[in-house]
Scaffold this motif. Structure first.
Motif, mmCIF file in Angstrom:
data_model
loop_
_atom_site.group_PDB
_atom_site.id
_atom_site.type_symbol
_atom_site.label_atom_id
_atom_site.label_comp_id
_atom_site.label_asym_id
_atom_site.label_seq_id
_atom_site.Cartn_x
_atom_site.Cartn_y
_atom_site.Cartn_z
ATOM 1 N N ASN A 125 -7.791 7.942 -5.188
ATOM 2 C CA ASN A 125 -6.331 7.888 -5.019
ATOM 3 C C ASN A 125 -5.912 8.570 -3.719
ATOM 4 O OD1 ASN A 125 -5.794 6.392 -7.274
ATOM 5 N ND2 ASN A 125 -5.241 8.125 -8.569
ATOM 6 N N GLN A 126 -6.647 9.611 -3.335
ATOM 7 C CA GLN A 126 -6.345 10.247 -2.048
ATOM 8 C C GLN A 126 -6.569 9.263 -0.893
ATOM 9 O OE1 GLN A 126 -8.561 13.849 -3.641
ATOM 10 N NE2 GLN A 126 -7.642 14.744 -1.833
ATOM 11 N N VAL A 127 -7.539 8.368 -1.052
ATOM 12 C CA VAL A 127 -7.770 7.343 -0.016
ATOM 13 C C VAL A 127 -6.516 6.464 0.123
ATOM 14 C CG1 VAL A 127 -9.099 5.273 0.570
ATOM 15 C CG2 VAL A 127 -10.280 7.309 -0.321
ATOM 16 N N VAL A 128 -5.918 6.094 -1.004
ATOM 17 C CA VAL A 128 -4.721 5.231 -0.959
ATOM 18 C C VAL A 128 -3.580 5.979 -0.263
ATOM 19 C CG1 VAL A 128 -3.020 3.993 -2.361
ATOM 20 C CG2 VAL A 128 -5.435 4.047 -3.077
ATOM 21 N N ILE A 129 -3.407 7.244 -0.628
ATOM 22 C CA ILE A 129 -2.308 8.030 -0.047
ATOM 23 C C ILE A 129 -2.564 8.251 1.450
ATOM 24 C CG2 ILE A 129 -1.072 10.221 -0.192
ATOM 25 C CD1 ILE A 129 -2.044 10.326 -3.206
ATOM 26 N N ALA A 130 -3.815 8.507 1.803
ATOM 27 C CA ALA A 130 -4.168 8.694 3.218
ATOM 28 C C ALA A 130 -3.900 7.414 4.009
ATOM 29 C CB ALA A 130 -5.642 9.090 3.341
ATOM 30 N N THR A 131 -4.167 6.266 3.377
ATOM 31 C CA THR A 131 -3.930 5.001 4.070
ATOM 32 C C THR A 131 -2.430 4.813 4.325
ATOM 33 O OG1 THR A 131 -5.929 4.116 3.070
ATOM 34 C CG2 THR A 131 -4.374 2.509 3.962
ATOM 35 N N ALA A 132 -1.606 5.280 3.385
ATOM 36 C CA ALA A 132 -0.158 5.225 3.620
ATOM 37 C C ALA A 132 0.220 6.106 4.814
ATOM 38 C CB ALA A 132 0.602 5.657 2.363
ATOM 39 N N VAL A 173 0.847 -1.197 0.000
ATOM 40 C CA VAL A 173 0.000 0.000 0.000
ATOM 41 C C VAL A 173 0.885 1.250 0.000
ATOM 42 C CG1 VAL A 173 -1.774 1.299 1.248
ATOM 43 C CG2 VAL A 173 -1.852 -1.218 1.214
ATOM 44 N N ILE A 174 1.951 1.206 0.773
ATOM 45 C CA ILE A 174 2.859 2.367 0.836
ATOM 46 C C ILE A 174 3.511 2.581 -0.530
ATOM 47 C CG2 ILE A 174 4.972 3.236 1.927
ATOM 48 C CD1 ILE A 174 4.047 1.472 4.422
ATOM 49 N N GLU A 175 3.910 1.484 -1.163
ATOM 50 C CA GLU A 175 4.517 1.630 -2.505
ATOM 51 C C GLU A 175 3.501 2.180 -3.505
ATOM 52 O OE1 GLU A 175 6.019 -2.286 -3.213
ATOM 53 O OE2 GLU A 175 7.602 -2.013 -1.707
ATOM 54 N N GLY A 176 2.268 1.704 -3.407
ATOM 55 C CA GLY A 176 1.218 2.222 -4.291
ATOM 56 C C GLY A 176 1.038 3.717 -4.095
ATOM 57 N N ALA A 177 1.046 4.140 -2.828
ATOM 58 C CA ALA A 177 0.888 5.569 -2.523
ATOM 59 C C ALA A 177 2.104 6.349 -3.012
ATOM 60 C CB ALA A 177 0.693 5.759 -1.024
ATOM 61 N N ASP A 178 3.289 5.799 -2.837
ATOM 62 C CA ASP A 178 4.508 6.513 -3.282
ATOM 63 C C ASP A 178 4.428 6.815 -4.774
ATOM 64 O OD1 ASP A 178 5.606 6.551 -0.791
ATOM 65 O OD2 ASP A 178 6.872 4.768 -1.103
ATOM 66 N N HIS A 179 3.947 5.844 -5.529
ATOM 67 C CA HIS A 179 3.821 6.031 -6.975
ATOM 68 C C HIS A 179 2.859 7.189 -7.276
ATOM 69 C CE1 HIS A 179 3.605 5.075 -11.184
ATOM 70 N NE2 HIS A 179 2.314 4.818 -11.111
ATOM 71 N N LEU A 180 1.720 7.207 -6.565
ATOM 72 C CA LEU A 180 0.727 8.270 -6.804
ATOM 73 C C LEU A 180 1.273 9.633 -6.386
ATOM 74 C CD1 LEU A 180 -2.469 6.405 -5.515
ATOM 75 C CD2 LEU A 180 -1.780 6.785 -7.900
ATOM 76 N N VAL A 181 1.997 9.681 -5.283
ATOM 77 C CA VAL A 181 2.560 10.956 -4.818
ATOM 78 C C VAL A 181 3.594 11.465 -5.829
ATOM 79 C CG1 VAL A 181 3.944 12.059 -3.002
ATOM 80 C CG2 VAL A 181 2.095 10.489 -2.386
ATOM 81 N N ALA A 182 4.364 10.536 -6.399
ATOM 82 C CA ALA A 182 5.372 10.941 -7.394
ATOM 83 C C ALA A 182 4.686 11.513 -8.638
ATOM 84 C CB ALA A 182 6.249 9.750 -7.766
ATOM 85 N N LEU A 183 3.596 10.900 -9.061
ATOM 86 C CA LEU A 183 2.862 11.438 -10.221
ATOM 87 C C LEU A 183 2.287 12.818 -9.896
ATOM 88 C CD1 LEU A 183 0.900 8.263 -11.419
ATOM 89 C CD2 LEU A 183 2.836 9.362 -12.570
ATOM 90 N N GLN A 184 1.778 12.965 -8.684
ATOM 91 C CA GLN A 184 1.195 14.258 -8.284
ATOM 92 C C GLN A 184 2.247 15.368 -8.327
ATOM 93 O OE1 GLN A 184 0.256 14.606 -4.136
ATOM 94 N NE2 GLN A 184 -1.412 16.070 -4.466
ATOM 95 N N ALA A 185 3.472 15.028 -7.975
ATOM 96 C CA ALA A 185 4.533 16.048 -7.950
ATOM 97 C C ALA A 185 4.745 16.669 -9.327
ATOM 98 C CB ALA A 185 5.829 15.432 -7.431
ATOM 99 N N ASP A 186 4.409 15.931 -10.372
ATOM 100 C CA ASP A 186 4.559 16.464 -11.735
ATOM 101 C C ASP A 186 3.302 17.157 -12.246
ATOM 102 O OD1 ASP A 186 7.143 15.677 -11.990
ATOM 103 O OD2 ASP A 186 6.643 13.716 -12.846
ATOM 104 N N GLU A 187 2.259 17.183 -11.451
ATOM 105 C CA GLU A 187 1.010 17.809 -11.888
ATOM 106 C C GLU A 187 0.998 19.263 -11.426
ATOM 107 O OE1 GLU A 187 -1.261 16.817 -13.813
ATOM 108 O OE2 GLU A 187 -1.323 14.621 -13.785
ATOM 109 N N ALA A 188 0.850 20.187 -12.354
ATOM 110 C CA ALA A 188 0.940 21.605 -12.008
ATOM 111 C C ALA A 188 -0.278 22.112 -11.242
ATOM 112 C CB ALA A 188 1.130 22.434 -13.282
#
Ligand code: 9MR
Length: 749
Positions: free
Chosen positions: A613-620, A575-590
């Motif tokens: 996706n925020q649910v996944v990141i929140a779970t991390a 779950v943490i890895e899944g969230a890390d991936h989403l957070v990395a994508l968000q960093a490139d979103e203006a």
């Protein structure tokens, strides 16, 4: 209005930059979409449209017309038609707003007809002011005694309506605001290629902070050149502040630790006014939301008290049933009056999960989800209100299970809805259509199994009998799904009266149900099933979850709900890895979005893709306590609440420019002023690259993802409300409210 009558241009000779705005004015394809009144039946057998006009007193007593014509203000249009009548008569061609108010037709004239065909042409100019979105052409035929009239080659030529969205200031902010200790980001749409100075200005004009923008080039989700602003270093409380870049000033916003507390409860209250089978009490919901009970068998409703199975269709593989079920209750799905198990299931589950999170997470606001925290009829019964609300739909879901002794016993009907689509507006209690149960499906059966298993552990102490019923239903459904593992809801079953919710990939539903049954019972057989499922070890987060893809729900619960799962540590890491991936994508979103589709297209309900996706990141965050995840979730809210290219807050009642005309049959104020807008805290589905409805497909053709939205009640593909989108909002708002109440955002660790 300029008006002239003269000879007609030949049909089809449309000048450059202009369009034929009428559909089927040549009657080559029957009479649709032309309408008639006075009981007149159009006959198009001769290639014209002929009607027998009755003897009525007034010209408007007998009309043929066409609706849904979009016109540009201050523009010239030409109406042409050819007509003949059985004798000399006078008819009245009119072009006007669809909602007619005396005095405002754009064109209203007379035409003399006789037995020889007459071709008439009228030129008119529309007023130079905002026009209603829907206009109509009509021919008033009455007041002349009875006669036959025939029309052909009706044409309206002029500039097509060009939708120019109002996007507000080019400095795009979260219009609700920011938390003092949270991240604070904004986006500026600008052609400037170098960094620009920005200031944060108080409501009385004091400069509170300043800095330079960061140019980001062209943002692919909007096609705009943008800069970002990070003003997180300002940590004071402030109200009515604005960000300024050059001559551009943002909408006002607050910096306030309490910002998300109301959104949490508003997002959850959405469900009460969506209840079926009960009158909505104005003293609870607010007087404008009071309404009669829907679908309880009081005419004109047919009621959900004894609903038969749908008429056989070729794609039903011979399935039918001869029983009727009482499927009253539950929530209406969306802007329609349908009730669908897979969608009702995930929505119910997300409310349960919102509550269950508070049992196991470290950072929660104790008591925030206790009894008497929501405005619901069950307030004060000693049970958390959010569970009372979820139970309303759980009890409906249980009623959808096929009774013992019937073929497909213990499977679950996929959905119940009207046999034909109804129009807008229409209160639930006014829906006259018969309703039908649709064929059971493996997906609905497993969905019920997962949600009921989740409920069984939450009600175990509150109401053991109900918990027992839930667990029994979950187990029997699970077993039935194994007996019928490939009974798929057909795509074809989405034409008449309800959506298809088609799903022919159910490995994820098997996984989710096994996971919830294991977490509730601890039984080895369910653990065997879930660990043997290939999804247990695959990436279930990159694509996002939604009603048709639910493995992530099982995976997150296996990570957070205590159990003796053998590889629980690995599951938590996944779950943490899944969230890390989403957070990395968000960093490139203006614009700080938490959803970056691989194909660059936004799906139906993209706002819920962001929220899920925020649910996944929140779970991390819950798994690690690392504030970077909570900050990412908060930044995701900025997009939803106004930091987007349209400058639109997608949550009704939140922000300066909020969505409020979502597609709904009963929150339909823009069609009937006596009805309300959706309640505060209703999230719109949001930009959808596929723009399937007639309004968005006409107005937004070729749109880049963030532009594929319009706040129009008719734009059902981009602007609807649904229970599964609001359940995602409730989950994430509750998380953010907890995190802000506990001041858990400081940037360290
Ligand atoms: O949300 C659903 C979306 O994922 C599907 O692509 C779409 C087409 O099947 O249907 C959406 O669900 C609608 C449902 O079919 C009927 N009630 C309203 C729902 C939201 O638009």
């Amino acid at each position: 209005m300029a008006l002239s009558a003269g000879s007609a241009p030949a049909m089809g000779a449309v000048p450059d930059g202009q369009e034929e705005l009428l559909v089927n004015g040549t009657f080559d394809t029957g009479s649709d979409p032309w309408w008639t009144n006075a009981g007149m039946t159009p006959d198009t057998a001769t290639g014209e449209l002929c009607v027998d006009v009755p003897d009525v007193a007034n010209p408007w007593g007998a009309i043929i017309g066409q609706n849904d014509i979009a016109l540009q203000p201050g523009s010239e249009y030409v109406l042409t038609f050819t007509a003949r009548a059985a004798r000399a008569v006078t008819i009245r061609p009119i072009v006007q707003p669809a909602e007619y108010a005396p005095g405002d037709p754009y064109l209203s004239s007379d035409a003399q007809l006789g037995t020889d065909p007459v071709t008439a042409t009228y030129t008119f100019v529309t007023p130079d002011q905002e026009l209603p979105v829907a206009n109509q052409v009509q021919f008033q035929l009455g007041g002349e005694g009875a006669y036959e009239v025939c029309f052909d080659d009706i044409s309206l030529v002029g500039p097509p309506y060009v939708h120019v969205p109002e996007t507000g200031p080019s400095v795009k902010v979260n219009q609700l605001g920011y938390l003092p200790d949270g991240p604070k980001n904004a986006t500026v749409v600008t052609e400037a290629t170098t960094a620009q100075p920005w200031t944060l200005v108080s409501d009385s004009g004091w400069v509170l902070a300043g800095g330079d923008t960061a140019p980001q080039g062209v943002d692919p989700s909007s096609g705009e050149a943008v800069h970002t602003i990070d003003f997180s270093s300002y940590a004071g409380e402030a109200h009515g502040v604005r960000l300024t870049v050059g001559d551009e000033t943002s909408h006002p916003f607050d910096i306030d630790a309490q910002l998300y507390q109301e959104l949490r409860t508003d997002a959850m209250r959405f469900f009460y006014t969506n209840r079926s089978g009960t009158a909505i009490d104005g003293s609870i919901a607010g007087t404008e939301y009071a309404r009669d009970a829907g679908h309880v068998g009081v005419l004109p409703n047919q009621g959900d008290n004894a609903v038969p199975c749908q008429e056989p269709k070729e794609w039903m593989d011979g399935w039918t049933c001869d029983y009727q079920l009482d499927v009253t209750g539950g929530w209406y799905d969306a802007g329609d009056h349908g009730k669908y198990v897979v969608n009702g299931g995930i929505a119910t589950y997300q409310l349960l999960s919102t509550y269950e999170r508070t049992l196991h997470a470290d950072v929660v606001d104790p008591g925030a989800l206790a009894d008497s925290t929501l405005q619901v009829p069950e307030r004060g019964n000693g049970v958390p209100d959010i569970l009372d609300e979820a139970r309303w739909n759980l009890e409906f879901l249980l009623k959808m299970q096929v009774p013992d002794g019937e073929p497909l016993a213990d499977m679950v009907h996929h959905k119940v809805h009207d046999v034909e689509w109804t129009g807008l507006p229409l209160l639930p209690s006014e829906d006259p259509k018969p309703r039908a149960l649709h064929r059971p499906s493996t997906a609905a059966t497993l969905n019920l199994s997962a949600v009921a298993a989740t409920g069984a552990r939450l009600w175990e102490e509150i109401d053991p009998e109900f918990a027992g019923d839930l667990l029994h239903a979950s187990r029997t459904a699970y077993a039935a799904a194994h007996e019928h593992p490939d009974l798929f809801a057909p795509r074809a079953d989405g034409q008449d009266g309800g959506g298809a919710y088609a799903d022919d990939e159910v490995q994820d539903e098997f996984y989710w149900a096994a996971a919830e049954l294991f977490l509730t019972t601890g039984e080895a057989r369910y653990e065997r099933d879930l660990t043997a499922n290939p999804l247990h070890k695959s990436d279930v987060f990159s694509e996002g979850f939604y009603w048709g893809s639910v493995a992530a729900l099982g995976r997150m619960d296996l990570a957070t709900v205590p159990s003796r799962l053998s590889d629980r540590h690995r599951v938590r890491r996944s779950v943490i890895e899944g969230a890390d991936h989403l957070v990395a994508l968000q960093a490139d979103e203006a614009f700080g979005q938490t959803y970056t589709p691989a194909d660059g297209r936004y799906p139906w309900g993209s706002n819920s893709s962001m929220l899920n996706n925020q649910v996944v990141i929140a779970t991390a965050f819950d798994l690690t306590g690392n504030p970077a995840y909570a900050r990412s979730v908060l930044e995701g809210f900025d997009y939803l609440l106004g930091r987007n290219v349209l400058g639109k807050s997608y949550v009704t009642g939140y922000g300066t420019d909020d969505a409020r005309n979502q597609h709904s049959r009963w929150y339909a104020r823009s069609l009937d002023p006596s009805l309300p807008n959706p309640p505060r805290g209703s999230v719109s589905g949001g930009p959808n690259s596929s723009i399937q409805d007639p309004i968005s497909s006409a107005w937004l053709e070729g749109c880049l993802p963030q532009w594929c939205y319009v706040d129009d009640i008719r734009a059902w593909a981009v602007n609807e409300i649904t229970i599964n989108w609001n359940s995602a909002l409730a989950w994430v708002a509750s998380f953010v409210a907890d995190v802000s109440a506990r001041r858990a955002l400081a940037e360290h660790c």
